[in-house]
Design a protein around this motif. Structure first.
Motif, mmCIF file in Angstrom:
data_model
loop_
_atom_site.group_PDB
_atom_site.id
_atom_site.type_symbol
_atom_site.label_atom_id
_atom_site.label_comp_id
_atom_site.label_asym_id
_atom_site.label_seq_id
_atom_site.Cartn_x
_atom_site.Cartn_y
_atom_site.Cartn_z
ATOM 1 N N LYS A 79 0.826 -1.207 0.000
ATOM 2 C CA LYS A 79 0.000 0.000 0.000
ATOM 3 C C LYS A 79 0.861 1.258 0.000
ATOM 4 O O LYS A 79 0.527 2.251 -0.657
ATOM 5 C CB LYS A 79 -0.936 -0.010 1.204
ATOM 6 N N ILE A 82 2.267 1.669 -3.495
ATOM 7 C CA ILE A 82 1.185 2.137 -4.368
ATOM 8 C C ILE A 82 0.925 3.620 -4.131
ATOM 9 O O ILE A 82 0.775 4.406 -5.078
ATOM 10 C CB ILE A 82 -0.089 1.303 -4.122
ATOM 11 N N THR A 103 -5.558 2.147 1.647
ATOM 12 C CA THR A 103 -4.574 2.569 0.646
ATOM 13 C C THR A 103 -4.643 4.078 0.442
ATOM 14 O O THR A 103 -3.611 4.762 0.379
ATOM 15 C CB THR A 103 -4.806 1.847 -0.688
ATOM 16 N N THR A 207 -4.923 -0.184 -5.565
ATOM 17 C CA THR A 207 -5.326 -1.369 -4.813
ATOM 18 C C THR A 207 -4.254 -2.440 -4.902
ATOM 19 O O THR A 207 -3.548 -2.537 -5.912
ATOM 20 C CB THR A 207 -6.665 -1.928 -5.334
ATOM 21 N N ASP A 208 -4.122 -3.230 -3.844
ATOM 22 C CA ASP A 208 -3.169 -4.334 -3.899
ATOM 23 C C ASP A 208 -3.708 -5.423 -4.823
ATOM 24 O O ASP A 208 -4.909 -5.509 -5.092
ATOM 25 C CB ASP A 208 -2.904 -4.884 -2.496
ATOM 26 N N GLY A 209 -2.797 -6.261 -5.311
ATOM 27 C CA GLY A 209 -3.154 -7.248 -6.321
ATOM 28 C C GLY A 209 -4.177 -8.266 -5.882
ATOM 29 O O GLY A 209 -4.837 -8.888 -6.721
ATOM 30 N N LEU A 212 -7.716 -7.745 -7.356
ATOM 31 C CA LEU A 212 -7.965 -7.879 -8.786
ATOM 32 C C LEU A 212 -8.554 -9.254 -9.089
ATOM 33 O O LEU A 212 -8.090 -10.268 -8.573
ATOM 34 C CB LEU A 212 -6.675 -7.677 -9.578
ATOM 35 N N THR A 231 -1.081 -0.935 -8.848
ATOM 36 C CA THR A 231 -1.202 -2.138 -8.040
ATOM 37 C C THR A 231 0.186 -2.703 -7.761
ATOM 38 O O THR A 231 1.199 -2.066 -8.086
ATOM 39 C CB THR A 231 -2.118 -3.166 -8.743
ATOM 40 N N ASP A 232 0.238 -3.891 -7.169
ATOM 41 C CA ASP A 232 1.532 -4.473 -6.834
ATOM 42 C C ASP A 232 1.788 -5.732 -7.657
ATOM 43 O O ASP A 232 0.960 -6.140 -8.476
ATOM 44 C CB ASP A 232 1.632 -4.751 -5.334
ATOM 45 N N ALA A 235 -0.610 -8.867 -8.456
ATOM 46 C CA ALA A 235 -1.788 -8.804 -9.323
ATOM 47 C C ALA A 235 -1.753 -9.931 -10.352
ATOM 48 O O ALA A 235 -0.711 -10.171 -10.972
ATOM 49 C CB ALA A 235 -1.841 -7.454 -10.028
ATOM 50 N N THR A 252 2.563 -1.285 -12.121
ATOM 51 C CA THR A 252 2.843 -2.262 -11.073
ATOM 52 C C THR A 252 4.066 -1.816 -10.289
ATOM 53 O O THR A 252 5.100 -1.479 -10.877
ATOM 54 C CB THR A 252 3.093 -3.652 -11.682
#
Length: 253
Positions: A79, A82, A103, A207-209, A212, A231-232, A235, A252
């Motif tokens: 977070k 991101i 986040t 948002t974190d993966g 998704l 995202t990270d 994802a 990413t």
């Protein structure tokens, strides 16, 4: 392992399995039984879990939104990465709508130090801007905070959004997929997100993966509404490709 990382690991383990013993959590984290007991007491006081004899159990029902206190312990490093990328996408002088959620709270901590105008949609983020005034200009909307969440919703929030126009809306989500679009757990929250997207020239979702490919209860809008997703590395690759195919820029971190 830091306290925050250990708390996040414990919270996730209890949430995923429905419950765990002190011994199981000690083996998972490498901490002593005494440390785990203290951690469980702390997390129970925050409403993250319930203490039971010899361990803890989850308070969540299937399909229920995880409480803010629990989400605050999850994917903390992701977070923050991101949030750093989202802050870099925002130019000095912009007007920014900042959604509720953990986040977006990390984004608030960065934007507080920037010469931007920000209207946060949560009590937590409003507090961040108010506790240590910086170069950012704070605009506070009307609305009724959701219990335990602090997210502002209702007709006064919608009226505030209808009266203003923003350069960028930074939106959080409970679920995002190319097929089902952006979704939220709460109908009132979904209405605020939808109005926020309408009020902005550009929409950035952070948002974190793990979110998704997930779909929550309340529909906000199609993925095509999003200009950029940050995202990270967790994802899903197929979901990232599908979102890019729908026209969303995916970054990413």
């Amino acid at each position: 392992m830091s306290n925050a990382d250990r708390h996040g690991l414990i919270a996730k383990a209890v949430r995923d399995s429905g419950g765990a013993t002190v011994q199981e959590l000690a083996e998972l984290t490498g901490a002593s039984d005494m440390t785990i007991r203290r951690d469980l007491d702390t997390l129970a006081a925050q409403g993250v879990l319930e203490r039971v004899r010899g361990g803890a159990r989850s308070l969540l029902l299937r399909g229920e939104e995880p409480p803010f206190a629990l989400r605050a312990h999850e994917a903390v490093d992701a977070k923050r990465r991101i949030a750093t990328e989202i802050s870099a996408l925002i130019a000095d002088g912009e007007s920014v709508l900042l959604d509720s959620g953990t986040t977006c709270l990390e984004v608030a901590r960065l934007l507080r130090e920037r010469p931007v105008t920000v209207m946060p949609l949560s009590l937590q983020a409003i507090h961040v801007f108010g506790e240590t005034p910086g170069p950012a200009t704070l605009v506070v909307p009307g609305g009724q905070p959701r219990a335990a969440e602090g997210a502002l919703t209702g007709p006064l929030t919608l009226a505030s959004l209808a009266a203003l126009r923003f350069d960028t809306a930074v939106i959080g989500c409970c679920g995002l997929s190319a097929a089902d679009g952006l979704t939220a757990y709460d109908l009132d929250d979904a209405a605020v997100k939808k109005a926020g997207i309408t009020s902005a020239r550009r929409t950035v979702v952070g948002t974190d993966g793990g979110k998704l490919g997930r779909t929550a209860y309340a529909y906000v809008g199609p993925a095509s509404l999003l200009h950029t997703l940050v995202t990270d590395a967790g994802a899903p690759a197929d979901e990232v490709a599908a979102l890019e195919g729908a026209g969303t820029i995916v970054k990413t971190v």
